[in-house]
Write a protein that holds these residues in place. Sequence first.
Motif, mmCIF file in Angstrom:
data_model
loop_
_atom_site.group_PDB
_atom_site.id
_atom_site.type_symbol
_atom_site.label_atom_id
_atom_site.label_comp_id
_atom_site.label_asym_id
_atom_site.label_seq_id
_atom_site.Cartn_x
_atom_site.Cartn_y
_atom_site.Cartn_z
ATOM 1 N N ASN A 109 -6.450 -8.995 -8.101
ATOM 2 C CA ASN A 109 -5.325 -9.191 -8.078
ATOM 3 C C ASN A 109 -4.704 -7.785 -9.146
ATOM 4 N N ILE A 110 -3.638 -7.569 -8.873
ATOM 5 C CA ILE A 110 -3.135 -6.289 -9.616
ATOM 6 C C ILE A 110 -1.998 -6.989 -10.623
ATOM 7 N N SER A 111 -2.192 -6.913 -11.985
ATOM 8 C CA SER A 111 -1.106 -7.515 -12.838
ATOM 9 C C SER A 111 -0.668 -6.153 -13.500
ATOM 10 N N ASN A 151 -1.278 -6.532 -4.500
ATOM 11 C CA ASN A 151 -0.674 -5.632 -5.131
ATOM 12 C C ASN A 151 0.778 -5.473 -5.085
ATOM 13 N N ALA A 152 1.157 -6.032 -4.036
ATOM 14 C CA ALA A 152 2.639 -5.866 -3.847
ATOM 15 C C ALA A 152 3.384 -6.715 -4.972
ATOM 16 N N VAL A 153 4.473 -6.028 -5.182
ATOM 17 C CA VAL A 153 5.431 -6.750 -6.042
ATOM 18 C C VAL A 153 7.093 -6.488 -5.650
ATOM 19 N N SER A 154 7.641 -7.536 -5.825
ATOM 20 C CA SER A 154 9.170 -7.470 -5.416
ATOM 21 C C SER A 154 9.967 -7.392 -6.888
ATOM 22 N N ARG A 155 10.763 -6.526 -7.085
ATOM 23 C CA ARG A 155 11.692 -6.223 -8.200
ATOM 24 C C ARG A 155 13.129 -6.589 -8.128
ATOM 25 N N PRO A 156 13.278 -7.874 -7.902
ATOM 26 C CA PRO A 156 14.761 -8.118 -7.436
ATOM 27 C C PRO A 156 15.664 -8.127 -9.014
ATOM 28 N N HIS A 194 5.566 -13.514 -14.240
ATOM 29 C CA HIS A 194 4.695 -13.581 -13.152
ATOM 30 C C HIS A 194 3.411 -12.766 -13.204
ATOM 31 N N ASN A 195 3.519 -11.882 -13.985
ATOM 32 C CA ASN A 195 2.210 -10.732 -14.270
ATOM 33 C C ASN A 195 1.228 -11.537 -15.284
ATOM 34 N N ALA A 196 1.757 -12.327 -16.274
ATOM 35 C CA ALA A 196 0.757 -13.284 -17.087
ATOM 36 C C ALA A 196 0.592 -14.235 -16.270
ATOM 37 N N ASP A 243 11.433 -11.791 -15.425
ATOM 38 C CA ASP A 243 10.333 -12.232 -14.235
ATOM 39 C C ASP A 243 9.191 -11.610 -14.158
ATOM 40 N N TYR A 244 9.139 -10.358 -14.461
ATOM 41 C CA TYR A 244 7.809 -9.257 -14.288
ATOM 42 C C TYR A 244 6.921 -9.931 -15.441
ATOM 43 N N PHE A 245 7.253 -10.242 -16.688
ATOM 44 C CA PHE A 245 6.229 -10.684 -17.580
ATOM 45 C C PHE A 245 5.613 -12.077 -17.256
ATOM 46 N N GLY A 264 1.039 -1.187 0.124
ATOM 47 C CA GLY A 264 0.040 -0.155 -0.133
ATOM 48 C C GLY A 264 1.031 1.201 0.052
ATOM 49 N N SER A 265 2.274 1.183 0.361
ATOM 50 C CA SER A 265 2.954 2.233 0.283
ATOM 51 C C SER A 265 3.435 2.789 -0.995
ATOM 52 N N GLY A 266 3.490 1.594 -2.040
ATOM 53 C CA GLY A 266 4.063 1.678 -3.254
ATOM 54 C C GLY A 266 3.236 2.716 -4.161
ATOM 55 N N GLN A 267 3.721 2.592 -5.455
ATOM 56 C CA GLN A 267 3.080 3.828 -6.380
ATOM 57 C C GLN A 267 1.580 3.444 -6.708
ATOM 58 N N TYR A 268 1.168 2.356 -7.281
ATOM 59 C CA TYR A 268 -0.250 2.003 -7.393
ATOM 60 C C TYR A 268 -0.888 1.650 -6.305
ATOM 61 N N GLU A 299 1.775 -5.226 9.284
ATOM 62 C CA GLU A 299 3.059 -5.491 8.551
ATOM 63 C C GLU A 299 2.864 -6.980 8.014
ATOM 64 N N VAL A 300 3.391 -7.205 6.837
ATOM 65 C CA VAL A 300 3.388 -8.488 6.108
ATOM 66 C C VAL A 300 4.606 -8.674 5.440
ATOM 67 N N ASP A 301 5.422 -9.592 5.344
ATOM 68 C CA ASP A 301 6.178 -9.983 4.283
ATOM 69 C C ASP A 301 5.937 -11.044 3.540
ATOM 70 N N GLN A 302 5.210 -10.982 2.349
ATOM 71 C CA GLN A 302 4.769 -12.191 1.418
ATOM 72 C C GLN A 302 5.547 -13.112 0.900
ATOM 73 N N GLY A 303 7.078 -13.035 1.172
ATOM 74 C CA GLY A 303 8.083 -13.907 0.983
ATOM 75 C C GLY A 303 8.293 -14.727 2.260
ATOM 76 N N ASP A 304 7.741 -14.743 3.075
ATOM 77 C CA ASP A 304 8.045 -15.507 4.625
ATOM 78 C C ASP A 304 6.668 -15.816 5.180
ATOM 79 N N ARG A 315 10.310 -16.382 -5.581
ATOM 80 C CA ARG A 315 9.821 -16.682 -4.158
ATOM 81 C C ARG A 315 8.783 -15.752 -3.567
ATOM 82 N N VAL A 316 9.054 -14.335 -4.029
ATOM 83 C CA VAL A 316 8.124 -13.497 -3.520
ATOM 84 C C VAL A 316 7.012 -13.264 -4.455
ATOM 85 N N ASN A 317 7.118 -13.299 -5.552
ATOM 86 C CA ASN A 317 5.915 -12.710 -6.507
ATOM 87 C C ASN A 317 5.169 -14.076 -7.053
#
Length: 258
Positions: A143-145, A95-100, A173-175, A169-171, A19-23, A66-71, A116-118
């Motif tokens: 879901n926000i793709s 909506n959360a996305v990780s961009r490693p 996991h979003n698909a 990865d972005y293309f 919720g603190s990200g852009q979208y 607080e939540v870490d969706q990778g954990d 692992r996260v997305n």
Amino acid sequence: MDVKELFSLKGKIIVVTGGSGQYGKCLVEGLAEAGGTVITTSRDIQSAEKTAALFREKGLDVHPMEVDQGDTESVSRFAKSLQDKFGKLHVFVNNAVSRPMKGYNAPLADFDESMRVNATGMWDLLKSMSDLIIGSGGGAVINISSMMGMKGPDLTNYEGTSMGDLPPDYFFHNAGLINLTRFMAKMNSGKNIRFNCISPGGLFNNQPERFVENYNKKVPMKRMANNDDIKGLAVLLASDAGAYINGENILMDGGLNA
Ligand SMILES: NC(=O)c1ccc[n+]([C@@H]2O[C@H](COP(=O)([O-])OP(=O)(O)OC[C@H]3O[C@@H](n4cnc5c(N)ncnc54)[C@H](O)[C@@H]3O)[C@@H](O)[C@H]2O)c1
């Protein structure tokens, strides 16, 4: 029912991840403006608190968690505290996305970290929140793709910029998220829960001028998305106004891919 009542989110408990990200900020604001009690989540509670405070100042009912969706332990803790604090859940905005992964030639380990996260973590949280909604009597998942989950990249957008090294990865996991939406809608048949997906285009965020110029040329609306554009669609899918929309993916790109 009166149409204003159909669109109202009064009395609805809503979680928006990232919720603190852009979208994320746009989604939190729009859903709260429609009357919802919105829980904005971040990996670190300070970031969620800052976002919640911003919207509470405007009189909106926004709460930080607080939540870490990778954990997976963090996901379980979050589900439990959500239940303890609010008792139920009506709407989950995934909506959360990780961009490693930073580019085409990035190390395999970065792709792995993204999954692992997305993928794995996202599923963990999505399943947990969906179960909570079903246990609360029903509701909706959004879901926000991305339009990038529907199309290959348009490399001409990046001409004259240093932005053209796109990560795979972005293309991927979003698909996947778009078809997971359809899967969930069918798998949860008869449980009074709807699953829909929004695939937005690029949100204006002071990107380099040349990129914005390249991009806008192709959009019939002649602009990138602004902070209000996703609000109405999210409210529609979260509210009773969208009660018969299920398993759908809605492209929101100003006509770019028409
Ligand atoms: N920004 C755009 O132009 C754009 C365009 C199309 C689609 N989207 C989609 O919108 C959604 C949000 O993207 P954004 O650009 O606002 O992203 P962002 O990077 O601004 O925000 C993502 C948020 O997710 C959080 N996050 C990362 N890893 C996390 C984890 N392990 N656990 C919990 N939270 C975590 C980050 O802290 C951040 O607050 C994504 O699904 C993205 O695909 C964005």
